[in-house]
Design an enzyme around this catalytic site. Structure first.
Site, PDB file in Angstrom:
ATOM      1  N   PHE A 127       0.862  -1.186   0.000  1.00  0.00           N
ATOM      2  CA  PHE A 127       0.000   0.000   0.000  1.00  0.00           C
ATOM      3  C   PHE A 127       0.892   1.227   0.000  1.00  0.00           C
ATOM      4  CE2 PHE A 127      -2.377   3.510   1.781  1.00  0.00           C
ATOM      5  CZ  PHE A 127      -3.551   3.457   1.051  1.00  0.00           C
ATOM      6  N   ASP A 214       9.348   2.527   1.477  1.00  0.00           N
ATOM      7  CA  ASP A 214       8.187   3.243   1.991  1.00  0.00           C
ATOM      8  C   ASP A 214       8.091   2.930   3.483  1.00  0.00           C
ATOM      9  OD1 ASP A 214       5.705   4.079   2.835  1.00  0.00           O
ATOM     10  OD2 ASP A 214       4.633   3.377   1.056  1.00  0.00           O
ATOM     11  N   LYS A 243       3.095  10.200   8.362  1.00  0.00           N
ATOM     12  CA  LYS A 243       2.392   9.733   9.561  1.00  0.00           C
ATOM     13  C   LYS A 243       3.036  10.195  10.885  1.00  0.00           C
ATOM     14  CE  LYS A 243       0.046   5.680   7.599  1.00  0.00           C
ATOM     15  NZ  LYS A 243      -1.341   5.776   7.996  1.00  0.00           N
TER      16      LYS A 243
HETATM   17  C1  LIG Z   1       3.032   2.297   3.854  1.00  0.00           C
HETATM   18  C2  LIG Z   1       2.155   3.457   3.513  1.00  0.00           C
HETATM   19  N1  LIG Z   1       2.489   4.258   2.496  1.00  0.00           N
HETATM   20  C3  LIG Z   1       1.738   5.318   2.169  1.00  0.00           C
HETATM   21  C4  LIG Z   1       0.590   5.623   2.838  1.00  0.00           C
HETATM   22  C5  LIG Z   1      -0.240   6.813   2.442  1.00  0.00           C
HETATM   23  O1  LIG Z   1      -0.087   7.832   3.380  1.00  0.00           O
HETATM   24  P1  LIG Z   1      -1.124   9.051   3.412  1.00  0.00           P
HETATM   25  O2  LIG Z   1      -2.449   8.509   3.794  1.00  0.00           O
HETATM   26  O3  LIG Z   1      -0.523   9.994   4.425  1.00  0.00           O
HETATM   27  O4  LIG Z   1      -1.127   9.651   2.041  1.00  0.00           O
HETATM   28  C6  LIG Z   1       0.197   4.823   3.913  1.00  0.00           C
HETATM   29  C7  LIG Z   1      -1.058   5.101   4.644  1.00  0.00           C
HETATM   30  O5  LIG Z   1      -1.628   4.259   5.290  1.00  0.00           O
HETATM   31  C8  LIG Z   1       1.006   3.702   4.266  1.00  0.00           C
HETATM   32  O6  LIG Z   1       0.670   2.899   5.267  1.00  0.00           O
END
Ligand SMILES: Cc1ncc(COP(=O)(O)O)c(C=O)c1O
Length: 388
Positions: A127, A214, A243
């Site tokens: 994700f 990520d 986050k």
């Molecule tokens: C691993 C990962 N990457 C990217 C995102 C996307 O982040 P945002 O919701 O701040 O755009 C998330 C959100 O849950 C995530 O868990």
């Protein structure tokens, strides 16, 4: 009818304020927050260092624009590069934007090396966000369905399968980078093996690809190191974070190292709010608190304690399939879908989440005391046993 677009299936509760690891609803009821707003409020709610930093900054200067130098942005870039071993930072406002920056960086890197249609290897069940590029990189059809045409330039492999990645390497000369979550969050708390990560590093070195991690969900101390990769024996070329970096104030960053550190030049990328004085004041307070209070180390100890308690308390429990994770990023996989446990937990004063259908996701604040962990373990064991 609510004037909000109905993009979320919300639980029937509204919180009025938070105190450390607890949230309090509008009726005054307290809940143990074992989710931290999905890995955001890692320092707990209303942490004094963050509150003070925001208050002081708000009274002085909220925003200028990236047309000018921003002292707080320089300070946060210094702190993040120092704690990660990376060299440069680009600031944005969310995880998806941090990954967008990384994907753009990889494409530009490819073009600079003469690859006209650069491709990025991504993984099943990953994700990476909800923007068009990041949902295209995401390995979940539910997130993508209805939003076609997807952004091209991604090729997908199973996690922890180095042979599959090697096969892509052998067949696709357009690949320029790999984008991977060291620990998949939404995908069900699936940890990338150290050997897999090290194998990816070696393959990227061999091919001249960028290894891009990520760490939006697993970073900022949650998995037992400031960034999870620091416990996996790899130095990546790019790390994305968001986050927990702002403990609730929106901020994201794309950090880079080596050749990746200087790919972007003036005009290549930007964001009006990215790295503004307010967000950076919050970010700096977070990084300093995580480092100075040893919260990544605390995540390791607390995670080990919680996992042990759950292992002991769930002995003989037939619905338990597996306990996974690192530090305070823990998944409890059951043998069937268990989304209804979220509502049952709420009724019992406990905030949890279920992801990938059958996996209870625990992301408690890093400031959890042993008493909080006991409360969480006891509540959770009761819920799971009551679900047998
Ligand atoms: C691993 C990962 N990457 C990217 C995102 C996307 O982040 P945002 O919701 O701040 O755009 C998330 C959100 O849950 C995530 O868990």
């Amino acid at each position: 009818m609510s004037a909000l677009m109905q993009t979320y299936a919300r639980l029937p509760v509204t919180f009025s304020h938070g105190e450390g690891v607890y949230l309090v609803d509008t009726d005054g009821r307290r809940y143990l927050d074992a989710l931290s707003g999905i890995s955001v409020t890692n320092l707990g709610h209303a942490h004094p260092a963050v509150t003070e930093a925001i208050q002081q900054q708000a009274a002085r200067l909220l925003h200028t624009s990236n047309l000018y130098h921003i002292a707080g942005q320089e300070a946060l870039a210094d702190a993040l590069t120092a704690v990660s071993g990376m060299e440069t930072a680009f600031f944005c406002n969310s995880g998806a934007e941090a990954n967008e920056a990384a994907i753009k960086l990889a494409r530009l890197y490819g073009h600079q090396r003469g690859v006209d249609k650069p491709a990025v290897i991504v993984f099943e069940n990953a994700f990476h966000g909800r923007t068009l590029a990041t949902l295209s990189a995401t390995g979940n059809r539910k997130i993508q369905a209805g939003f076609e045409p997807l952004v091209s330039g991604f090729t997908r492999a199973p996690l922890n399968n180095l042979a599959a990645v090697q096969q892509i390497a052998a067949n696709n000369p357009d690949v320029v980078a790999v984008l991977v979550e060291p620990i998949q969050g939404e995908g069900g708390i699936r940890v990338a093996d150290d050997a897999f990560m090290q194998g990816l590093r070696a393959l990227c070195d061999d091919r001249g690809w960028l290894l891009m991690l990520d760490e939006v969900q697993c970073g900022n101390g949650r998995a037992g190191h400031y960034f999870a990769c620091q416990g996996m024996g790899v130095v990546p070329d790019v790390i994305t974070t968001a986050k927990g970096l702002g403990n609730g104030v929106p901020i994201g960053a794309c950090l880079a190292h080596g050749p990746a550190a200087t790919v972007f030049k003036a005009g290549h990328h930007g964001s009006t709010y990215g790295g503004n004085p307010l967000a950076c004041a919050a970010g700096l307070a977070v990084v300093n608190t995580v480092v100075n209070e040893g919260l990544a180390e605390r995540a390791t100890a607390a995670g080990a304690r919680l996992r042990q308690q759950l292992t002991d308390g769930l002995q003989g429990c037939e619905s338990l399939v597996e306990l996974r994770g690192r530090g305070l990023m823990i998944g409890v996989q059951l043998n069937r879908d268990c989304g209804e446990l979220v509502g049952r937990a709420l009724a019992a004063g406990l905030l949890i989440n279920v992801t990938a259908g059958n996996t209870i996701r625990l992301l408690p604040p890093l400031i959890c005391s042993d008493d909080h962990l006991d409360e969480l373990a006891t509540g959770l064991i009761k819920l799971i046993r009551g679900f047998e």
